[in-house]
Design an enzyme around this catalytic site. Structure first.
Site, PDB file in Angstrom:
ATOM      1  CE1 TYR A 121      -4.607   2.786   4.458  1.00 19.68           C
ATOM      2  CE2 TYR A 121      -3.287   0.907   5.159  1.00 19.68           C
ATOM      3  CZ  TYR A 121      -3.418   2.076   4.436  1.00 19.68           C
ATOM      4  OH  TYR A 121      -2.363   2.541   3.690  1.00 19.68           O
TER       5      TYR A 121
ATOM      6  CG  ASP B 252      -0.205   0.208   2.518  1.00 20.50           C
ATOM      7  OD1 ASP B 252       0.702  -0.611   2.810  1.00 20.50           O
ATOM      8  OD2 ASP B 252      -0.515   1.165   3.253  1.00 20.50           O
TER       9      ASP B 252
ATOM     10  CD  GLU C 209       4.196   5.204   4.821  1.00 23.23           C
ATOM     11  OE1 GLU C 209       4.243   3.967   4.701  1.00 23.23           O
ATOM     12  OE2 GLU C 209       3.793   5.765   5.858  1.00 23.23           O
TER      13      GLU C 209
ATOM     14  CG  ASP D  56       3.363  -0.698   4.916  1.00 26.72           C
ATOM     15  OD1 ASP D  56       2.967  -1.141   3.818  1.00 26.72           O
ATOM     16  OD2 ASP D  56       2.640  -0.051   5.687  1.00 26.72           O
TER      17      ASP D  56
END
Length: 619
Positions: A229, A77, A474, A80
């Site tokens: 999430y 995603d 990120e 990571d």
């Protein structure tokens, strides 16, 4: 000088105007190419032979094995090595929506094949993740063990356990979003791969039924996802979102009436939102339903759909600052929702603003806000301002797309890009050793994460390019997914068709081999270069996509160009049709400056067409 520049910039930006001297002219085509390339860096599984991000290798090859299911593939995603189902499905939905609306423009840009490949990489995985009608795997790996380690995906030693929802452990939000992704993608592949499209719509039907019949939040069943999430908005928006996409994909009135019957109870007609993203889908479904209404497809649901449209337009007005409840903006004019990965909300809002501008253009109406009327071009201009900010038109003159421009983030919070490629140094990088050697390294990433949209600046346009600053540095797949549609639209312009009607996606698939360009002798002072950029086989015929570049070799402007294209047996994009079967410059360009070029493309099943210049005027 730096202080004077900052003060002047702030005064201009507080007034909502970017001074022309500070605004750049952006290469949206290049940005589109890079933004799609980013998805190849996020791939998990066995990488294909035509993989363009060469510093990546195969990874996650045993995903699902401990659970007795094949879950190899899909996307990581963000920075990571976890595969989270909810944001992955949303990414696929938004990439598909981008192609559905602007596939023609992507074809003109030469990127449609790459965009479709990015969608298929996601849907191939989602099909695997849905092995039974009421079973859907929503996560592989877990954030806790993953975040304890800093490893390349090719080296990871963290848990690869898979987590699922089923009828005893429901997840209507996850199943609903995945149904939406499958339905939207089925439209993308309808002409290109009809059999695959049918597989996708079958999964979409099953997933919607699963989501609607066995209701519940997915993070109550997959609890390891809560920290990363969490489904704050619940599942009502995803049920409406999935129904809207199933209607758009199938034309089945059951889903249209579902939207009508459930608009009030599931919040579609009551929630006025100021954000749109992987969690909160209301603004997206409201925009889609408004499109159905303006396209004359309400079929007895007109009154309810009018409420959806009212809420959709509230979102647009809030973004523009013309509502009673407006979105927050930075001094530099950027939509601001939160410090952690704020740009996800900017790209998704920009997409909705862009498509709604085109819907209004097709409907020949304006947007009415509480603070005044807004024309479709004004709506598009605001979306463009957000994209331009991301690409560098901001107080820091920083591009928040990695690899675009000269000043972009160099220390991205991303395991793969921050550690030397396994192809350069195959020595194993251990779980904690990666933190000691690579995470804490105060230097640029050894691998360029081309096209990645990072989290972006804070509420005051400040940004710190530091790897540990995960809130700002990120990237994420769902940052890029809506942006590809906007970039295609900004590069290639309006498609010249009614956006409220179905649009066929061109049949285009790029090939690895690229023939050398064929240079046609100059027609006076205009050089013509023609090359084949891709080919594919459909129904036993080989189709070729040709790109033609016209270059002004004079030292003056050239106007009133009359272009002759003979022996053409297919569609052409990028020129304006003129009288007598000839062509002129595109509508957005009345002249060709000295030393500059324009490009147009065409598709047919024959050798290159004959292109020549009949006449032109020097000024």
């Amino acid at each position: 000088m730096e202080r004077l520049y900052s003060i002047a910039t702030t005064l201009f930006l507080l007034s909502g105007i970017v001074p022309l001297a500070l605004a750049g002219v952006h290469d949206y085509r290049q940005a589109l190419t890079k933004s799609i390339l980013f998805f190849e860096a996020q791939r998990s599984g066995y990488l294909p032979g035509n993989q363009r991000v060469k510093w990546r290798g195969n990874s996650g090859l045993k995903d699902g094995k401990v659970n007795g299911v094949d879950l190899v593939g899909g996307y990581y995603d963000a920075g990571d090595n976890v595969k989270f189902g909810l944001p992955m499905a949303f990414t696929v939905t938004m990439m598909s929506w981008s192609i559905i609306e602007y596939g023609k423009q992507m074809a003109t840009s030469g990127e449609l094949g790459h965009a479709m490949a990015a969608v298929k990489w996601g849907t191939d995985y989602l099909i695997k993740a849905h092995p039974q009608p009421n079973v859907l795997y929503g996560e592989v790996g877990d954030g806790n063990t993953d975040h304890y380690c800093w490893q390349r995906p090719e080296d990871m030693t963290t848990s690869r356990n898979a987590y699922r929802i089923d009828q005893n452990h429901p997840g209507s939000d996850l199943a609903g979003e995945t149904a939406a992704a499958m339905a939207a993608a089925s439209i993308v592949f309808r002409r290109y791969n009809p059999a695959y499209s049918k597989v996708l719509i079958t999964h979409a039907y099953q997933l919607f039924d699963f989501a609607d019949k066995y209701r519940g939040k997915y993070d109550s069943s997959i609890t390891v996802a809560q920290k990363y999430y969490r489904s704050v908005s619940g599942y009502a928006d995803e049920l409406l979102w999935a129904a809207a996409w199933l209607y758009k994909a199938t034309g089945n009135r059951y889903y249209l009436n579902y939207l009508g019957r459930n608009g009030d109870v599931l919040g579609g007609t009551s929630w006025s939102m100021t954000e749109f993203g992987w969690d909160v889908k209301y603004a997206g479904v409201q925009t889609l339903v408004a499109k159905f209404l303006m396209g004359g497809k309400a079929r007895g649901n007109g009154a309810v759909f009018g409420k959806y449209q009212e809420k959709a337009e509230n979102f647009m007005c809030a973004c523009l600052g013309k509502s009673g409840r407006n979105v927050q903006k930075t001094p530099g004019g950027l939509i601001f929702r939160q410090r952690w990965n704020n740009l996800q909300f900017v790209t998704s809002a920009s997409f909705l603003l862009t498509v709604y501008s085109d819907y209004l253009t097709s409907a020949r109406r304006n947007l009415r806000c509480s603070s005044g009327t807004v024309t479709p071009p004004e709506l598009l201009a605001f979306a463009k301002s957000q994209v331009d900010y991301i690409l560098g038109d901001n107080p820091r003159a920083t591009s928040y797309m990695v690899g675009y421009g000269n000043n972009y983030p160099r220390q991205v919070h991303h395991r793969g890009s921050s550690i030397v490629s396994i192809k350069v140094n195959p020595s194993f990088v251990s779980c904690r050793g990666g933190y000691a050697t690579w995470y804490s390294r105060k230097a640029s990433d050894p691998n360029l994460l081309t096209g990645a949209i990072v989290g972006g600046p804070d509420a005051y346009d400040n940004f710190a390019d530091q790897r540990e600053n995960f809130q700002q540095t990120e990237p994420a797949t769902y940052n890029n997914a809506p942006l590809i549609g906007v970039l295609a639209r900004l590069h290639a312009g309006h498609g010249g068709y009614n956006q409220l009607l179905p649009v066929e996606i061109p049949l285009i698939k790029p090939t690895a081999a690229q023939p050398k360009p064929k240079v046609t002798p100059s027609s006076g002072l205009i050089a013509i270069t023609q090359k084949t950029t891709s080919s594919w086989v459909a129904k036993g015929k080989t189709y070729y996509r040709y790109s033609v570049t016209l270059t002004n070799k004079s030292n003056k402007f050239i106007k009133k160009v009359n272009i002759s294209v003979s022996k053409l047996y297919g569609p052409l994009w990028g020129l304006t049709k003129a009288a007598g079967g000839s062509y002129g410059l595109p509508t957005w360009s009345s002249s060709l400056p000295a030393g500059k070029s324009i490009e147009f493309v065409y598709i047919h099943t024959a050798s290159p067409a004959k292109v020549s210049i009949s006449s032109y005027k020097l000024t």
